[in-house]
Scaffold this motif. Structure first.
Motif, PDB file in Angstrom:
ATOM      1  N   MET A 262       0.816  -1.209   0.000  1.00 53.14           N
ATOM      2  CA  MET A 262       0.000   0.000   0.000  1.00 53.14           C
ATOM      3  C   MET A 262       0.851   1.261   0.000  1.00 53.14           C
ATOM      4  N   LEU A 263       1.971   1.224   0.734  1.00 49.49           N
ATOM      5  CA  LEU A 263       2.825   2.399   0.867  1.00 49.49           C
ATOM      6  C   LEU A 263       3.834   2.542  -0.271  1.00 49.49           C
ATOM      7  N   GLY A 264       4.040   1.486  -1.047  1.00 53.45           N
ATOM      8  CA  GLY A 264       5.140   1.493  -2.006  1.00 53.45           C
ATOM      9  C   GLY A 264       6.475   1.360  -1.304  1.00 53.45           C
ATOM     10  N   ALA A 265       6.455   0.751  -0.122  1.00 46.60           N
ATOM     11  CA  ALA A 265       7.661   0.554   0.683  1.00 46.60           C
ATOM     12  C   ALA A 265       8.295  -0.791   0.341  1.00 46.60           C
ATOM     13  N   SER A 266       9.280  -1.197   1.123  1.00 47.41           N
ATOM     14  CA  SER A 266       9.957  -2.480   0.925  1.00 47.41           C
ATOM     15  C   SER A 266       9.701  -3.371   2.130  1.00 47.41           C
ATOM     16  N   ALA A 267       9.401  -4.637   1.872  1.00 47.71           N
ATOM     17  CA  ALA A 267       9.178  -5.611   2.932  1.00 47.71           C
ATOM     18  C   ALA A 267      10.346  -6.588   2.989  1.00 47.71           C
ATOM     19  N   VAL A 268      10.729  -6.970   4.201  1.00 48.67           N
ATOM     20  CA  VAL A 268      11.752  -7.985   4.418  1.00 48.67           C
ATOM     21  C   VAL A 268      11.124  -9.079   5.271  1.00 48.67           C
ATOM     22  N   LEU A 269      11.121 -10.308   4.776  1.00 51.52           N
ATOM     23  CA  LEU A 269      10.507 -11.429   5.473  1.00 51.52           C
ATOM     24  C   LEU A 269      11.578 -12.333   6.076  1.00 51.52           C
ATOM     25  N   GLN A 270      11.331 -12.786   7.294  1.00 51.08           N
ATOM     26  CA  GLN A 270      12.190 -13.769   7.961  1.00 51.08           C
ATOM     27  C   GLN A 270      11.314 -14.941   8.350  1.00 51.08           C
ATOM     28  N   SER A 284      21.672  -5.182   7.188  1.00 49.02           N
ATOM     29  CA  SER A 284      21.932  -5.274   5.747  1.00 49.02           C
ATOM     30  C   SER A 284      20.838  -4.636   4.903  1.00 49.02           C
ATOM     31  N   GLU A 285      19.584  -4.737   5.375  1.00 45.60           N
ATOM     32  CA  GLU A 285      18.471  -4.206   4.581  1.00 45.60           C
ATOM     33  C   GLU A 285      18.033  -2.819   5.032  1.00 45.60           C
ATOM     34  N   ARG A 286      18.679  -2.308   6.060  1.00 40.91           N
ATOM     35  CA  ARG A 286      18.375  -0.975   6.593  1.00 40.91           C
ATOM     36  C   ARG A 286      16.903  -0.871   7.020  1.00 40.91           C
ATOM     37  N   VAL A 287      16.499  -1.822   7.814  1.00 43.91           N
ATOM     38  CA  VAL A 287      15.119  -1.890   8.297  1.00 43.91           C
ATOM     39  C   VAL A 287      14.840  -0.708   9.224  1.00 43.91           C
ATOM     40  N   SER A 288      13.662  -0.086   9.029  1.00 40.13           N
ATOM     41  CA  SER A 288      13.290   1.058   9.855  1.00 40.13           C
ATOM     42  C   SER A 288      12.126   0.775  10.795  1.00 40.13           C
ATOM     43  N   PHE A 289      11.353  -0.280  10.530  1.00 35.46           N
ATOM     44  CA  PHE A 289      10.149  -0.561  11.330  1.00 35.46           C
ATOM     45  C   PHE A 289       9.919  -2.060  11.403  1.00 35.46           C
ATOM     46  N   THR A 290       9.454  -2.515  12.567  1.00 35.69           N
ATOM     47  CA  THR A 290       9.001  -3.889  12.680  1.00 35.69           C
ATOM     48  C   THR A 290       7.915  -3.967  13.741  1.00 35.69           C
ATOM     49  N   MET A 291       7.144  -5.034  13.683  1.00 39.70           N
ATOM     50  CA  MET A 291       6.061  -5.267  14.645  1.00 39.70           C
ATOM     51  C   MET A 291       6.064  -6.747  15.005  1.00 39.70           C
ATOM     52  N   ALA A 292       5.942  -7.042  16.290  1.00 39.03           N
ATOM     53  CA  ALA A 292       5.899  -8.428  16.754  1.00 39.03           C
ATOM     54  C   ALA A 292       5.466  -8.425  18.211  1.00 39.03           C
ATOM     55  N   SER A 293       5.426  -9.611  18.804  1.00 39.47           N
ATOM     56  CA  SER A 293       5.002  -9.733  20.193  1.00 39.47           C
ATOM     57  C   SER A 293       6.177  -9.524  21.142  1.00 39.47           C
ATOM     58  N   THR A 294       5.861  -9.548  22.426  1.00 42.24           N
ATOM     59  CA  THR A 294       6.842  -9.212  23.459  1.00 42.24           C
ATOM     60  C   THR A 294       8.089 -10.093  23.408  1.00 42.24           C
TER      61      THR A 294
END
Length: 551
Positions: A262-270, A284-294
């Protein structure tokens, strides 16, 4: 499949008029970015066990989505047919959903931890036509399990195996033939394009109560949540989003799969959670945001702290699924340098409340945030009367992103004529409009007529130096009705007993009535993929222990 999404039509006019539903689908955004920035990296998928990395530009992603879509159509998949996927965070997950959205099929993500019992119910209930699985993942033979299941599921026409070695492999049927170049491809790709109110996702609740229900979502319901979420987190096309939380859960699906497109951003999957691998990917991918549990936040902060490495590009870690202990926020802020955001949400509507980037850190561990635009919350008593600030009661939500209903179980939709959904959670509102989840309505412990503040006691138990994880559950008592049992996981090499827990809580000035009167030590706490402790399983375990002792 006939979908009974009865909660969509009554909300349509108002949701459009108020600007919440934009009447777009993910196809519109994918096509837009494939045209505007075709050579930008859209997706990077990293497989931990093999070390393989696969990348797609926006042009390549749109082309592969078309290829898989035509391949599915050749398997007989059409409008409103259900395609189930039991996949880890592989590129095939993202691309198969995009393909389904091309031809009006409905994707049914299934957690890779599910086995025959859960799958047999979900695949039958959803009348799934296609099931896509890995051949082997983490040593388990998914292909064999799926083939065995197919014999008892007459509507399941195809089992497609990624990495398979025959004509039914994903590669042979969907991924490798250039279906998008066939003469009839354009017609197959356009004749069943779904509208924004068509069902696009069927996701079964993760089962904190033991009763999975099929949650139906449309493009309008999902995307009306993602837009204000991204705005609140100040995310845009320049961001890189890491998703290590499973995409078969709403967290991964909405914010790791849909939001970047939706944003035209880049996703990195693990695909497998390994903290050191996550640190390397962030670097390496210069990640700026992530979301996960505690638990992800705990592990990532420890990995960075232990390694002495830094992750300067990571601006925000949004944590949901369970309360964040205060000491963890402090540790993570120091180690990661990122803002720690607290959130609460549900499969039925995505994120409901968030703390904000400008909030002080105390908001992240003392509250679960305040409502997003388009969301209203109420805390009410047993008779639906509003409760004052600070009073614990039932949490009701009315949201533009609320689901269309439970598949073939409309009697469980838990929505009143005014659109208020009973979440089944207990909460209170503070003076600034932030909520705090106090527990599930079924998880309340009432000791002699006194409600024990479950979440607050659990938060204190997490501070105990010998405890790695903790939960508080009720057990029956003839005199008081219920008493509290602490179920804990010890830290390696530590000893824990009931007197030490009681002493610790007393030192924190906890009322005697709130102190647990039993202790159960376990190797781990049963949890949903989002990290929510399944307390119904803990109560079952307590009953089993009692019956064994009685015998």
């Amino acid at each position: 499949m006939e979908f009974d999404a009865v909660r969509i039509p009554p909300r349509r006019a108002e949701s459009v008029a108020r600007g919440y539903w934009h009447d777009r689908t993910l196809n519109d955004d994918l096509d837009t970015w494939a045209e505007r920035c075709p050579d930008k990296i859209a997706l990077t998928a990293f497989e931990v066990e093999s070390g393989a990395t696969t990348r797609f530009t926006y042009r390549e992603m749109a082309s592969m989505a078309d290829r898989i879509a035509v391949g599915l159509a050749r398997l007989g998949v059409g409008r409103n047919d259900v395609v189930s996927m039991q996949l880890p965070n592989w590129w095939q997950f993202t691309l198969t959903y995009l393909a389904c959205s091309r031809i009006g099929a409905v994707v049914n993500p299934l957690m890779h931890i599910f086995r025959e019992r859960e799958l047999a119910f979900m695949l039958a209930h959803s009348a799934s036509k296609v099931l896509i699985v890995p051949r082997v993942f983490r040593g388990f033979d998914f292909a064999q399990m799926a083939t065995n299941l197919q014999a008892s599921l007459p509507r399941l026409e195809h089992v497609v195996v990624i990495g398979g070695q025959d004509a039914n492999s994903f590669e042979a049927l969907l991924g490798e033939p250039a279906w998008e170049r066939e003469p009839d491809a354009r017609e197959l790709l356009t004749r069943n394009r779904p509208g924004p109110d068509d069902i696009t996702q069927l996701l079964y609740t993760s089962g904190t109560t033991g009763e999975p229900k099929g949650v139906m979502h449309t493009a309008n319901t999902l995307m009306s949540n993602i837009r204000p979420y991204a705005d609140a987190m100040r995310l845009g096309a320049d961001d890189v989003v890491l998703m290590a939380s499973p995409m078969a859960h709403q967290t991964g699906f909405m914010y790791g799969l849909m939001m970047p497109v939706m944003l035209g951003a880049s996703a990195v999957l693990q695909d497998i959670w390994q903290p050191k691998a996550a640190v390397a990917l962030i670097e390496s991918e210069r990640v700026s945001f992530t979301m996960a549990s505690t638990v992800f936040l705990t592990d990532l902060a420890s990995a960075v702290g232990d390694s002495g490495r830094s992750v300067p590009t990571l601006r925000t870690f949004l944590c949901a699924g369970a309360p964040i202990p205060g000491p963890l926020v402090e540790k993570a802020r120091a180690a990661l340098g990122a803002k720690i955001v607290s959130a609460w949400g549900m499969t039925e509507m995505g994120a409901v409340t968030l703390t904000r980037l400008d909030d002080d850190d105390e908001r992240s561990f003392a509250t679960d945030g305040r409502p997003l635009p388009g969301v209203e919350v109420r805390v009410v008593d047993a008779y639906d009367a509003p409760l004052p600030t600070g009073a614990v009661g039932r949490l009701l939500v009315r949201s533009c992103s609320s689901f269309g209903g439970y598949l073939h179980r409309a009697h469980l939709n838990a929505t009143d004529p005014h659109g208020w959904f009973d979440t089944g959670d207990l909460a209170y509102l503070d003076a600034r409009g932030y909520i705090r989840i106090s527990g599930r309505s079924k998880d309340v412990i009432i000791r002699g007529g006194e409600n024990i503040p479950v979440v607050e006691i659990e938060a204190l138990l997490y501070r105990h130096p010998a405890i790695a994880a903790a939960a508080l559950v009720a057990y029956p008592d003839e005199r008081l009705g219920e008493r509290a049992c602490a179920v804990v996981v010890r830290k390696p090499g530590e000893h824990i007993d009931l007197p030490s827990i009681a002493g610790f809580l007393k030192a924190h000035k906890v009322a005697m009535q709130y102190i647990p009167e039993r202790l159960l030590v376990c190797d781990s706490l049963p949890a949903t993929p989002s990290g929510k402790v399944q307390k119904f399983k803990l109560r079952e375990l307590l009953r089993e222990r009692e019956s064994q002792q009685g015998a």
